[in-house]
Design a protein around this motif. Structure first.
Motif, PDB file in Angstrom:
ATOM      1  N   ALA A  78       0.838  -1.188   0.000  1.00 31.65           N
ATOM      2  CA  ALA A  78       0.000   0.000   0.000  1.00 31.65           C
ATOM      3  C   ALA A  78       0.875   1.241   0.000  1.00 31.65           C
ATOM      4  N   ARG A  98       0.314  -2.249  -4.766  1.00 37.45           N
ATOM      5  CA  ARG A  98      -0.912  -3.022  -4.947  1.00 37.45           C
ATOM      6  C   ARG A  98      -2.174  -2.200  -4.657  1.00 37.45           C
ATOM      7  N   ARG A  99      -2.086  -1.262  -3.694  1.00 36.58           N
ATOM      8  CA  ARG A  99      -3.223  -0.414  -3.366  1.00 36.58           C
ATOM      9  C   ARG A  99      -2.724   1.000  -3.076  1.00 36.58           C
ATOM     10  N   HIS A 101      -3.781   4.513  -1.449  1.00 32.14           N
ATOM     11  CA  HIS A 101      -4.764   5.142  -0.568  1.00 32.14           C
ATOM     12  C   HIS A 101      -4.872   6.608  -0.994  1.00 32.14           C
ATOM     13  N   THR A 122      -4.747   0.683 -12.010  1.00 34.79           N
ATOM     14  CA  THR A 122      -4.228   0.652 -10.648  1.00 34.79           C
ATOM     15  C   THR A 122      -5.383   0.605  -9.658  1.00 34.79           C
ATOM     16  N   ASP A 123      -5.198  -0.151  -8.599  1.00 39.77           N
ATOM     17  CA  ASP A 123      -6.250  -0.360  -7.598  1.00 39.77           C
ATOM     18  C   ASP A 123      -6.152   0.689  -6.501  1.00 39.77           C
ATOM     19  N   LEU A 125      -7.953   2.542  -2.872  1.00 37.21           N
ATOM     20  CA  LEU A 125      -8.876   2.684  -1.751  1.00 37.21           C
ATOM     21  C   LEU A 125      -9.038   4.179  -1.501  1.00 37.21           C
ATOM     22  N   ARG A 169     -11.423  -0.076  -5.267  1.00 36.06           N
ATOM     23  CA  ARG A 169     -11.684  -1.337  -4.575  1.00 36.06           C
ATOM     24  C   ARG A 169     -12.463  -1.161  -3.281  1.00 36.06           C
ATOM     25  N   HIS A 172     -10.374   3.262   2.811  1.00 35.44           N
ATOM     26  CA  HIS A 172      -9.373   3.292   3.878  1.00 35.44           C
ATOM     27  C   HIS A 172      -9.795   4.381   4.857  1.00 35.44           C
ATOM     28  N   GLU A 203     -13.313  -4.049  -0.218  1.00 41.26           N
ATOM     29  CA  GLU A 203     -12.157  -4.051   0.659  1.00 41.26           C
ATOM     30  C   GLU A 203     -12.249  -2.855   1.597  1.00 41.26           C
ATOM     31  N   ASN A 205      -9.872  -1.021   4.685  1.00 45.04           N
ATOM     32  CA  ASN A 205      -8.697  -0.922   5.549  1.00 45.04           C
ATOM     33  C   ASN A 205      -9.063   0.012   6.695  1.00 45.04           C
TER      34      ASN A 205
END
Length: 383
Positions: A78, A98-99, A101, A122-123, A125, A169, A172, A203, A205
């Motif tokens: 992240a 990968r993630r 924020h 791109t993924d 949150l 996704r 956060h 998802e 976080n």
């Protein structure tokens, strides 16, 4: 002639390994554990934690670069933090984060442009500042106007966008730090309920912020109770991924900062113990406004041909460092300390500050007065 101990950090990596394993074992399947490396990015600590975590969260371009140097070829789990520049976002894309924020609609648009230029998806949150009370928090990051994250209204609008290069996704949210297990679990449920109801997030976080009690080094966050609460939460929302992102609570107990007593002197009715080092190397007590817990390792011999200074029976005692500022305070007695049987501190003794494994050396104003840096060792310090 042997002088006082030079300042140094000691990291108990074996103890850290056992502690991280216990934390991981307390978490249910379906909960991903990330380490917020801002707490302590020491390479030995990162390598010790690696087998127990699902990845690392970086919060700057420098942390991204450091992480890829420690773990070549491994993508950071992240990339968070406020105020990301275009070069930092591009570095995250190049590193295969990968993630992301994302802190604001503007940052989302900027990331979209960069990702689309690379021909990548791109993924993301969305970091959301939910307007919920953060009771019991030592450090409040959300729940009220804050520079961190976006408003719920902006998050809803962002979730409706179809931007090139972006796949949203989920959510956060890190709203506060210093939370005990019941409060942290309640906060996690509040965040998940909002994220699923408002954005149908797959998802979530819920950040970190687990409590660390510097007044009681033996106390620990109740991981089994927290893990059980997260298991119940996952049961209410099957098919979702739940992620936590602690930092301080994982590494604080593995670090110790050792210094030597240079001098003991009296000023009025007070005693001052002057040590090698100080807040330029160990800023934690100054940053949090507390007395750092410590133990004294007495040195029986005194090799100098003049009287050995030692604290007296009456009057407060303050442990200070070598800086030209009255703010260079590490501890005050009678706060948390383990003293020798005499109850006094003498010049030449060694002091070991406990709970020095997080937000310590890495947040210190280390260039002030340009003292030599501390030593770094593994294990547990002895005199």
């Amino acid at each position: 002639m042997t002088g006082p101990a030079k300042p140094g950090y000691w990291y108990d990596l074996a103890g850290l390994d056992a502690w991280a394993a216990a934390v991981r074992a307390a978490l249910p399947a379906g909960v991903e554990l990330l380490y917020a490396m801002k707490a302590n990015p020491d390479p030995g600590i990162l390598r010790t934690l690696a087998p127990h975590v699902d990845g690392f969260e970086a919060a700057s371009g420098g942390e991204l670069r450091h992480l890829t140097e420690v773990f070549p070829g491994t993508a950071p789990a992240a990339f968070g933090g406020p105020g990301k520049t275009d070069p930092e976002l591009a570095a995250g894309l190049a590193a295969g984060v990968r993630r992301f924020h994302v802190e604001s609609p503007t940052e989302l648009y900027r990331l979209s442009r960069l990702a689309d230029d690379r021909g990548e998806i791109t993924d993301v949150l969305l970091r959301v500042n939910l307007p919920v009370p953060v009771g019991g928090a030592v450090l409040v990051m959300g729940g009220r106007p804050s520079p961190f994250g976006m408003s719920p209204a902006d998050a809803r609008d962002c979730a409706k966008l179809e931007l090139p290069g972006i796949r949203i996704r989920g959510v956060h949210a890190h709203l506060g730090s210093g939370l005990d297990a019941p409060t942290a679990a309640e906060m996690a449920r509040t965040i998940v309920e909002w994220a699923v109801a408002e954005l149908d997030a797959r998802e979530v976080n819920v950040g970190g912020g687990m409590a660390v009690d510097y007044t009681d080094p033996a106390a620990r966050f109740d991981w089994p109770a927290y893990g059980a609460a997260l298991a119940d939460l996952l049961g209410s929302y099957p098919g979702r991924t739940l992620r936590i992102e602690p930092g301080r609570v994982l590494t604080v107990y593995c670090g110790r900062y050792r210094v030597g007593v240079l001098d003991v002197k009296r000023s009025g009715a007070e005693w001052f113990v002057v040590v090698t080092g100080g807040t330029h190397q160990f800023r934690t007590p100054a940053a949090k406004g507390h007395s750092q817990p410590f133990i004294v390792l007495p040195r029986p011999e005194w090799a100098y041909p003049f009287p050995r200074p030692v604290t007296g029976d009456a009057g407060p005692v303050t442990v200070v460092g070598q800086l030209c500022t009255p703010k260079d305070v590490l501890a005050r007695l009678p706060d948390v300390a383990v003293l020798p049987p005499s109850g006094r501190i003498a010049a030449g003794d060694t002091i070991v500050f406990e709970m020095a494994g997080a937000y310590a050396w890495n947040i210190s104003h280390r260039d002030f007065l340009m003292h030599d840096p501390p030593e770094f060792r593994t294990g547990i310090p002895e005199e």
